[in-house]
Write an enzyme that holds these catalytic residues in place. Structure first.
Site, mmCIF file in Angstrom:
data_model
loop_
_atom_site.group_PDB
_atom_site.id
_atom_site.type_symbol
_atom_site.label_atom_id
_atom_site.label_comp_id
_atom_site.label_asym_id
_atom_site.label_seq_id
_atom_site.Cartn_x
_atom_site.Cartn_y
_atom_site.Cartn_z
ATOM 1 N N HIS A 1 0.851 -1.073 -0.044
ATOM 2 C CA HIS A 1 0.360 -0.110 0.050
ATOM 3 C C HIS A 1 0.628 1.241 0.159
ATOM 4 O O HIS A 1 2.409 0.807 0.198
ATOM 5 C CB HIS A 1 -1.054 -0.100 0.930
ATOM 6 N N GLU B 1 2.389 -0.797 4.052
ATOM 7 C CA GLU B 1 2.335 0.230 4.169
ATOM 8 C C GLU B 1 3.489 1.353 4.214
ATOM 9 O O GLU B 1 4.859 1.035 4.570
ATOM 10 C CB GLU B 1 1.581 1.220 5.279
ATOM 11 N N HIS C 1 -2.724 -2.857 -3.715
ATOM 12 C CA HIS C 1 -4.435 -2.847 -2.894
ATOM 13 C C HIS C 1 -4.743 -2.647 -4.344
ATOM 14 O O HIS C 1 -5.837 -3.276 -3.810
ATOM 15 C CB HIS C 1 -3.838 -1.542 -2.219
ATOM 16 N N ASP D 1 -3.886 2.310 -5.105
ATOM 17 C CA ASP D 1 -1.734 1.940 -4.306
ATOM 18 C C ASP D 1 -1.844 0.656 -4.413
ATOM 19 O O ASP D 1 -2.363 -0.688 -4.577
ATOM 20 C CB ASP D 1 -1.874 2.508 -2.872
#
Length: 277
Positions: A44, A108, A167, A177
């Site tokens: 992400h 992330e 994602h 993303d």
């Protein structure tokens, strides 16, 4: 009430006098029929800065297993243990599985995503298909950290190449993303991370011109074969174009328009030849 208490006491008394072995042996036998809960690694971008990313992922209703900031001197932050469920994927589907929070590790990466001025323009026009130049690149230190982390995880949990995804791949109707600047090909060639097509296969499928003779339904079945949640309508509607866009962001980032063409088709066929037989 007194009768229930008496019955419970009697049961406990009998239990104490029982010769039944009530211990749990965790060492003598182990089953072979098992596998890891973790099937996917999902990448992400946070779309916010370092400080706000840490706050959002530690105090809010979203989370990820790991966070990579923009500061090259900072470590990779582990926010949720691998064996626990992080809230990073939301409604998602890939390769026959849904709700990928249950079966994935989320990583992330701090990145602002799309330039705010361009994003406003496309949102005003209600245009989902944002070109590559509108996105913000990642730093080399972030990519090195991601490569280090993903390589550890993929070997630990035996993750297949095509199940290392973005994602956008697992939620193409609402997410973009990690975007078209995420260097999937670089990670594949330098670190053997993720899936990538063989150029010879790509050239073969492009030269045969089989795209022109292939029906929309057949092309869509190729997307489903690879793992994408693609509908089966006989047209390139908005929903199916968003899947094409997610695929292009991953495998053909220099031209992300959501329009199906011969080049996108050849890449898809080459991927299926390599990974989906």
């Amino acid at each position: 009430m007194l009768k229930k208490i008496f019955t419970s006491l009697l049961f406990l008394t009998l239990l104490g006098c029982s010769s039944v072995n009530l211990s749990i042996d965790r060492d003598s036998y182990h089953a072979k029929g098992k596998n890891h809960r973790i099937k996917y690694i999902v990448l992400h971008y946070t779309a916010i800065n370092d400080v706000r990313s840490i706050r959002a992922l530690t105090r809010g209703n979203v989370s990820s297993h790991y966070l990579v900031t923009t500061d090259r001197k900072q470590p990779i932050y582990s926010l949720v243990p691998d064996n626990e469920r992080a809230w990073h994927a939301g409604f998602s589907s890939f390769n026959g599985r849904e709700n990928l929070n249950d079966t994935s590790i989320g990583i992330e990466i701090v990145n602002l995503g799309i330039r705010s001025d361009i994003l406003k323009k496309y949102e005003k026009e209600k245009n989902f298909f944002i070109p590559q130049y509108a996105y913000i690149p990642y730093s080399q230190s972030q990519i090195e950290k991601v490569a280090f982390l993903v390589n550890q995880l993929k070997y630990k949990y035996n993750i297949s190449p095509k199940d290392i995804v973005g994602h956008g791949d697992i939620a193409p109707q609402r997410k973009k993303d990690p975007g078209p600047f995420f260097p999937w090909e670089y990670l594949y060639r330098k670190y053997n991370i993720g899936a990538w097509y063989d150029y010879g296969d790509y050239r073969y499928f492009l030269s045969t011109d089989s795209y022109k003779s292939c029906s929309i339904e057949k092309i869509k079945s190729e997307f489903r074969k690879y793992g994408y949640d693609m509908n089966d309508t006989p047209e390139w509607d908005e929903e199916s174009r968003r899947v094409v866009y997610a695929f292009q962001c991953h495998f053909r980032p220099e031209k992300t328009n959501g329009i199906m063409d011969a080049q996108t088709f050849a890449i898809l066929k080459a991927l299926n030849k390599k990974y989906s037989n």
